[in-house]
Design a protein around this motif. Structure first.
Motif, mmCIF file in Angstrom:
data_model
loop_
_atom_site.group_PDB
_atom_site.id
_atom_site.type_symbol
_atom_site.label_atom_id
_atom_site.label_comp_id
_atom_site.label_asym_id
_atom_site.label_seq_id
_atom_site.Cartn_x
_atom_site.Cartn_y
_atom_site.Cartn_z
ATOM 1 N N SER A 66 20.462 31.262 56.990
ATOM 2 C CA SER A 66 20.476 29.796 57.066
ATOM 3 C C SER A 66 20.211 29.338 58.498
ATOM 4 O O SER A 66 19.527 28.332 58.714
ATOM 5 C CB SER A 66 21.792 29.233 56.527
ATOM 6 O OG SER A 66 22.881 29.728 57.270
ATOM 7 N N ALA A 67 20.710 30.074 59.487
ATOM 8 C CA ALA A 67 20.446 29.721 60.890
ATOM 9 C C ALA A 67 18.959 29.901 61.221
ATOM 10 O O ALA A 67 18.368 29.099 61.952
ATOM 11 C CB ALA A 67 21.312 30.554 61.817
ATOM 12 N N ALA A 68 18.341 30.943 60.690
ATOM 13 C CA ALA A 68 16.909 31.156 60.913
ATOM 14 C C ALA A 68 16.102 30.028 60.269
ATOM 15 O O ALA A 68 15.148 29.520 60.870
ATOM 16 C CB ALA A 68 16.475 32.510 60.364
ATOM 17 N N LEU A 69 16.478 29.620 59.070
ATOM 18 C CA LEU A 69 15.783 28.511 58.412
ATOM 19 C C LEU A 69 15.927 27.220 59.210
ATOM 20 O O LEU A 69 14.965 26.453 59.346
ATOM 21 C CB LEU A 69 16.293 28.317 56.984
ATOM 22 C CG LEU A 69 15.755 29.305 55.963
ATOM 23 C CD1 LEU A 69 16.516 29.201 54.652
ATOM 24 C CD2 LEU A 69 14.258 29.104 55.740
ATOM 25 N N GLU A 70 17.114 26.986 59.744
ATOM 26 C CA GLU A 70 17.333 25.809 60.592
ATOM 27 C C GLU A 70 16.372 25.834 61.780
ATOM 28 O O GLU A 70 15.714 24.838 62.102
ATOM 29 C CB GLU A 70 18.775 25.799 61.079
ATOM 30 C CG GLU A 70 19.117 24.690 62.039
ATOM 31 C CD GLU A 70 20.538 24.797 62.561
ATOM 32 O OE1 GLU A 70 20.818 24.137 63.580
ATOM 33 O OE2 GLU A 70 21.369 25.530 61.984
ATOM 34 N N ALA A 71 16.266 26.984 62.428
ATOM 35 C CA ALA A 71 15.365 27.127 63.573
ATOM 36 C C ALA A 71 13.916 26.915 63.160
ATOM 37 O O ALA A 71 13.141 26.263 63.884
ATOM 38 C CB ALA A 71 15.547 28.516 64.201
ATOM 39 N N ARG A 137 8.796 29.941 52.428
ATOM 40 C CA ARG A 137 7.727 29.239 51.709
ATOM 41 C C ARG A 137 8.248 28.154 50.771
ATOM 42 O O ARG A 137 7.560 27.161 50.522
ATOM 43 C CB ARG A 137 6.893 30.238 50.906
ATOM 44 C CG ARG A 137 5.999 31.099 51.767
ATOM 45 C CD ARG A 137 5.192 32.080 50.941
ATOM 46 N NE ARG A 137 4.287 32.862 51.781
ATOM 47 C CZ ARG A 137 3.731 33.998 51.406
ATOM 48 N NH1 ARG A 137 3.940 34.475 50.182
ATOM 49 N NH2 ARG A 137 2.942 34.647 52.231
ATOM 50 N N SER A 138 9.445 28.329 50.231
ATOM 51 C CA SER A 138 9.973 27.368 49.262
ATOM 52 C C SER A 138 10.913 26.333 49.871
ATOM 53 O O SER A 138 11.390 25.449 49.167
ATOM 54 C CB SER A 138 10.696 28.118 48.132
ATOM 55 O OG SER A 138 11.860 28.760 48.639
ATOM 56 N N HIS A 139 11.155 26.419 51.171
ATOM 57 C CA HIS A 139 12.068 25.460 51.789
ATOM 58 C C HIS A 139 11.451 24.061 51.733
ATOM 59 O O HIS A 139 10.294 23.876 52.108
ATOM 60 C CB HIS A 139 12.358 25.857 53.240
ATOM 61 C CG HIS A 139 13.528 25.126 53.805
ATOM 62 N ND1 HIS A 139 13.475 23.805 54.178
ATOM 63 C CD2 HIS A 139 14.797 25.531 54.038
ATOM 64 C CE1 HIS A 139 14.645 23.414 54.627
ATOM 65 N NE2 HIS A 139 15.477 24.451 54.551
ATOM 66 N N PRO A 140 12.213 23.073 51.263
ATOM 67 C CA PRO A 140 11.643 21.734 51.086
ATOM 68 C C PRO A 140 11.190 21.069 52.389
ATOM 69 O O PRO A 140 10.343 20.168 52.355
ATOM 70 C CB PRO A 140 12.771 20.938 50.421
ATOM 71 C CG PRO A 140 14.012 21.710 50.680
ATOM 72 C CD PRO A 140 13.614 23.144 50.833
ATOM 73 N N LEU A 141 11.706 21.502 53.526
ATOM 74 C CA LEU A 141 11.328 20.897 54.798
ATOM 75 C C LEU A 141 10.267 21.699 55.560
ATOM 76 O O LEU A 141 9.928 21.354 56.689
ATOM 77 C CB LEU A 141 12.567 20.688 55.677
ATOM 78 C CG LEU A 141 13.590 19.703 55.116
ATOM 79 C CD1 LEU A 141 14.822 19.655 55.988
ATOM 80 C CD2 LEU A 141 12.972 18.313 54.963
#
Length: 164
Positions: A66-71, A137-141
């Motif tokens: 989740s931290a990597a996705l935030e970054a 790839r599927s992250h909405p942002l």
């Protein structure tokens, strides 16, 4: 203070002829890399990049947490990221041990019970890489215009192998 004196002396020498200032924080090559904390990996040099070219997120195993996705979301929207490389590596301790084995090793080293600590070991690196690439790839942002690739870095040759 003496515990860090060697590093502080090295930093003073580094700063004496520091020529890397003035960068704006944008990933000038449009690249973000999620990779392992392993010291055998030199993320910029392995891709022919320089200071200021990429955003780099490192953690044990090179997982998309989740931290990597935030970054990555911040990188895409605020820092010029257009391509994301997810890069685990060969001979990774997170893929070579079980959760129980790591708990024992850490517990023995610490002299304390480590049975409660999670280490998020990787049973199958390719499956984990597929899952991590799918998360990005599927992250909405993270828009579809951002290119996302999955790679395996070979620590004994320096080569990247594209898996996805």
């Amino acid at each position: 203070m003496d515990d860090f004196s060697d590093l502080m002396a090295a930093n003073r020498a580094f700063a004496d002829d520091f020529a890397l200032g003035g960068f704006d924080g944008v990933a000038h090559a449009g690249v973000a890399i999620v990779t392992c904390m392993d010291s055998r990996i030199d993320p910029l040099r392995m891709l022919g990049l320089q200071h200021g070219d990429a955003k780099i997120f490192r953690n044990p195993g090179g997982r998309v947490t989740s931290a990597a996705l935030e970054a990555l979301v911040l990188g895409v929207h605020l820092l010029g990221v257009e391509r994301v490389l997810v890069v685990p590596h060969t001979r990774c301790a997170m893929a070579a041990n079980t959760e129980a084995e790591l708990r024992v090793k850490v517990g023995e080293s610490a002299g304390l019970d480590a049975s409660w600590q999670q280490f998020h070991v990787i049973a199958d690196q390719v499956a984990a890489l597929e899952e991590d690439v799918r998360k990005v790839r599927s992250h909405p942002l993270i828009p579809d215009t951002v290119k996302v690739g999955g790679f395996l870095y070979h620590v004994d040759t320096g080569l990247l192998e594209q898996k996805l």
